[in-house]
Design an enzyme around this catalytic site. Structure first.
Site, mmCIF file in Angstrom:
data_model
loop_
_atom_site.group_PDB
_atom_site.id
_atom_site.type_symbol
_atom_site.label_atom_id
_atom_site.label_comp_id
_atom_site.label_asym_id
_atom_site.label_seq_id
_atom_site.Cartn_x
_atom_site.Cartn_y
_atom_site.Cartn_z
ATOM 1 N N ASN A 151 0.875 -1.171 0.000
ATOM 2 C CA ASN A 151 0.000 0.000 0.000
ATOM 3 C C ASN A 151 0.912 1.220 0.000
ATOM 4 O O ASN A 151 1.499 1.561 1.025
ATOM 5 C CB ASN A 151 -0.881 -0.037 1.265
ATOM 6 C CG ASN A 151 -1.684 1.232 1.446
ATOM 7 O OD1 ASN A 151 -1.787 2.062 0.544
ATOM 8 N ND2 ASN A 151 -2.251 1.384 2.628
ATOM 9 N N TRP A 152 1.037 1.835 -1.178
ATOM 10 C CA TRP A 152 1.990 2.952 -1.287
ATOM 11 C C TRP A 152 1.477 4.209 -0.580
ATOM 12 O O TRP A 152 2.227 5.132 -0.357
ATOM 13 C CB TRP A 152 2.254 3.281 -2.763
ATOM 14 C CG TRP A 152 3.038 2.249 -3.502
ATOM 15 C CD1 TRP A 152 3.473 1.041 -3.028
ATOM 16 C CD2 TRP A 152 3.497 2.336 -4.863
ATOM 17 N NE1 TRP A 152 4.168 0.373 -4.015
ATOM 18 C CE2 TRP A 152 4.195 1.141 -5.147
ATOM 19 C CE3 TRP A 152 3.385 3.291 -5.869
ATOM 20 C CZ2 TRP A 152 4.781 0.896 -6.391
ATOM 21 C CZ3 TRP A 152 3.965 3.059 -7.112
ATOM 22 C CH2 TRP A 152 4.653 1.860 -7.372
ATOM 23 N N LYS A 153 0.193 4.257 -0.274
ATOM 24 C CA LYS A 153 -0.417 5.453 0.334
ATOM 25 C C LYS A 153 -0.121 6.680 -0.541
ATOM 26 O O LYS A 153 -0.029 6.553 -1.751
ATOM 27 C CB LYS A 153 0.073 5.636 1.777
ATOM 28 C CG LYS A 153 -0.070 4.360 2.608
ATOM 29 C CD LYS A 153 0.064 4.615 4.069
ATOM 30 C CE LYS A 153 0.017 3.295 4.828
ATOM 31 N NZ LYS A 153 -0.002 3.472 6.260
ATOM 32 N N HIS A 202 -9.493 1.078 4.848
ATOM 33 C CA HIS A 202 -8.245 1.343 5.569
ATOM 34 C C HIS A 202 -8.532 2.309 6.721
ATOM 35 O O HIS A 202 -9.319 3.240 6.575
ATOM 36 C CB HIS A 202 -7.197 1.925 4.615
ATOM 37 C CG HIS A 202 -5.823 1.908 5.213
ATOM 38 N ND1 HIS A 202 -5.424 2.825 6.152
ATOM 39 C CD2 HIS A 202 -4.787 1.048 5.041
ATOM 40 C CE1 HIS A 202 -4.191 2.530 6.527
ATOM 41 N NE2 HIS A 202 -3.780 1.461 5.876
ATOM 42 N N GLU A 230 -6.951 4.708 7.867
ATOM 43 C CA GLU A 230 -6.708 6.130 7.557
ATOM 44 C C GLU A 230 -7.906 6.729 6.832
ATOM 45 O O GLU A 230 -8.250 7.889 7.030
ATOM 46 C CB GLU A 230 -5.415 6.261 6.729
ATOM 47 C CG GLU A 230 -4.198 5.974 7.596
ATOM 48 C CD GLU A 230 -2.984 5.476 6.840
ATOM 49 O OE1 GLU A 230 -2.931 5.595 5.595
ATOM 50 O OE2 GLU A 230 -2.059 4.950 7.510
ATOM 51 N N GLU A 244 -5.510 -5.099 10.475
ATOM 52 C CA GLU A 244 -4.478 -4.097 10.728
ATOM 53 C C GLU A 244 -4.768 -3.377 12.043
ATOM 54 O O GLU A 244 -5.591 -2.451 12.077
ATOM 55 C CB GLU A 244 -4.456 -3.061 9.602
ATOM 56 C CG GLU A 244 -4.182 -3.646 8.230
ATOM 57 C CD GLU A 244 -3.595 -2.603 7.297
ATOM 58 O OE1 GLU A 244 -2.505 -2.875 6.773
ATOM 59 O OE2 GLU A 244 -4.194 -1.534 7.124
ATOM 60 N N GLY A 258 2.430 1.952 10.837
ATOM 61 C CA GLY A 258 3.403 3.031 10.708
ATOM 62 C C GLY A 258 4.076 3.416 12.013
ATOM 63 O O GLY A 258 4.753 4.438 12.090
ATOM 64 N N SER A 292 3.383 -2.406 10.469
ATOM 65 C CA SER A 292 4.834 -2.453 10.680
ATOM 66 C C SER A 292 5.425 -3.828 10.370
ATOM 67 O O SER A 292 6.340 -4.293 11.045
ATOM 68 C CB SER A 292 5.195 -2.002 12.098
ATOM 69 O OG SER A 292 4.751 -0.671 12.302
ATOM 70 N N GLY A 316 2.722 -1.247 4.319
ATOM 71 C CA GLY A 316 2.788 0.179 4.005
ATOM 72 C C GLY A 316 4.222 0.598 3.763
ATOM 73 O O GLY A 316 4.767 0.431 2.669
ATOM 74 N N GLY A 317 4.862 1.136 4.788
ATOM 75 C CA GLY A 317 6.204 1.708 4.653
ATOM 76 C C GLY A 317 7.204 0.805 3.933
ATOM 77 O O GLY A 317 7.960 1.272 3.068
HETATM 78 C C1 PEP Z 1 -0.877 0.010 6.204
HETATM 79 O O1 PEP Z 1 -1.142 1.190 6.393
HETATM 80 O O2 PEP Z 1 -1.630 -0.694 5.503
HETATM 81 C C2 PEP Z 1 0.324 -0.517 6.846
HETATM 82 C C3 PEP Z 1 0.343 -1.780 7.158
HETATM 83 O O3 PEP Z 1 1.335 0.373 7.090
HETATM 84 P P1 PEP Z 1 2.781 0.047 7.719
HETATM 85 O O4 PEP Z 1 3.276 -1.221 7.093
HETATM 86 O O5 PEP Z 1 3.619 1.231 7.328
HETATM 87 O O6 PEP Z 1 2.596 -0.082 9.185
#
Ligand code: PEP
Length: 252
Positions: free
Chosen positions: A9-11, A96, A98, A168, A174, A214, A235-236
């Site tokens: 997920n590049w956001k 999600h 967010e 999640e 994050g 994470s 994500g990251g």
């Molecule tokens: C996400 O937002 O879907 C996610 C899992 O982010 P991260 O891996 O950065 O915690």
């Protein structure tokens, strides 16, 4: 057998040129070293059509990070599920945390989005998960159950099988704070049991439930070794080819 999936997920990261570079790099890396799981990258809307032309869709699936809750018309700035599909994308992330938190996406809005995504032939990566306060109050099970009931348990069993669940925990997104593999397995097994109560054992056994929060190359092997964890939503660590590939390789 349910699919093993690693989805990125590049956001709101990477301009178009940077996104194209990352997609090319990943495409080459996975052409040279075939993954043992399904790989999906979910990119900003503006990247989709170009990235779709670059990637080998038999190795990398493509998804959007959102779509509109309306089919078409006077909704300035929105992007419909049909538009997403027309880029060559196969998936869309919905629900999600967010989007729920910053854009006030309610269970009802998400229900509409899910229906439109499925009507347009997209598979949905549907995110659920509790906040830190909810976890501390030991409410995580009721939270995830309510999120499923609120937006996807209206679907027929046939349509539900086009849904991938991503658990999640919001406190792990994050933050660098990952759920332990035992914590994640416990709630994944619970989510599967809730799906079984609603749709029966076969559907529950065939549903992929991804962990997100994470997740990185160093903790992915332990998480993915758990029987009810079928991969990750990343994500990251999906923003650098080597990091993302490291997680994909956790399935080897
Ligand atoms: C996400 O937002 O879907 C996610 C899992 O982010 P991260 O891996 O950065 O915690």
């Amino acid at each position: 057998m349910r699919k093993k999936i690693v989805a990125g997920n590049w956001k709101m990261n990477k301009n178009l040129q940077e996104g194209i570079e990352l997609a090319k790099e990943l495409n080459e890396a996975l052409a040279a070293d075939k993954p043992n799981c399904d790989v999906v990258i979910c990119t900003p809307f503006i990247h989709l059509a170009k990235v779709s032309d670059i990637i080998d869709h038999s190795v990398i699936g493509l998804g959007a990070e959102n779509c509109a809750d309306k089919a078409k018309g006077a909704f300035t700035g929105e992007v419909s599920a049909e538009m997403v599909k027309s880029t060559g994308a196969e998936y869309v992330i919905l629900g999600h945390s967010e989007r729920r938190e910053y854009y006030n996406e309610t269970p009802e809005i998400l229900k509409e989005k899910v229906l439109l995504a499925l009507e347009n032939g997209l598979k949905v990566i549907f995110c659920i998960g509790e906040s830190l306060e909810q976890r501390e109050a030991n409410q995580q099970n009721e939270v995830v159950k309510a999120e499923l009931e609120g937006s996807v348990f209206n679907l027929s069993a046939e349509d539900f099988q086009k849904i991938v669940i991503a658990y999640e925990p919001i406190w792990a997104i994050g933050t660098g704070k990952t759920a332990t593999s035992d914590q994640a397995e416990e709630i994944h097994a619970y989510i599967r049991s809730v799906i079984e109560q609603k749709y029966g054992k076969e559907v529950a056994d065939n549903t992929s439930i991804l962990y997100g929060g994470s997740c990185k190359a160093s903790n992915a092997p332990e998480l993915f070794a758990k029987p009810d964890i079928d991969g990750g939503l990343i994500g990251g660590a999906s923003l650098k080819c080597a990091d993302f590939k490291g997680i994909i390789d956790a399935w080897k």
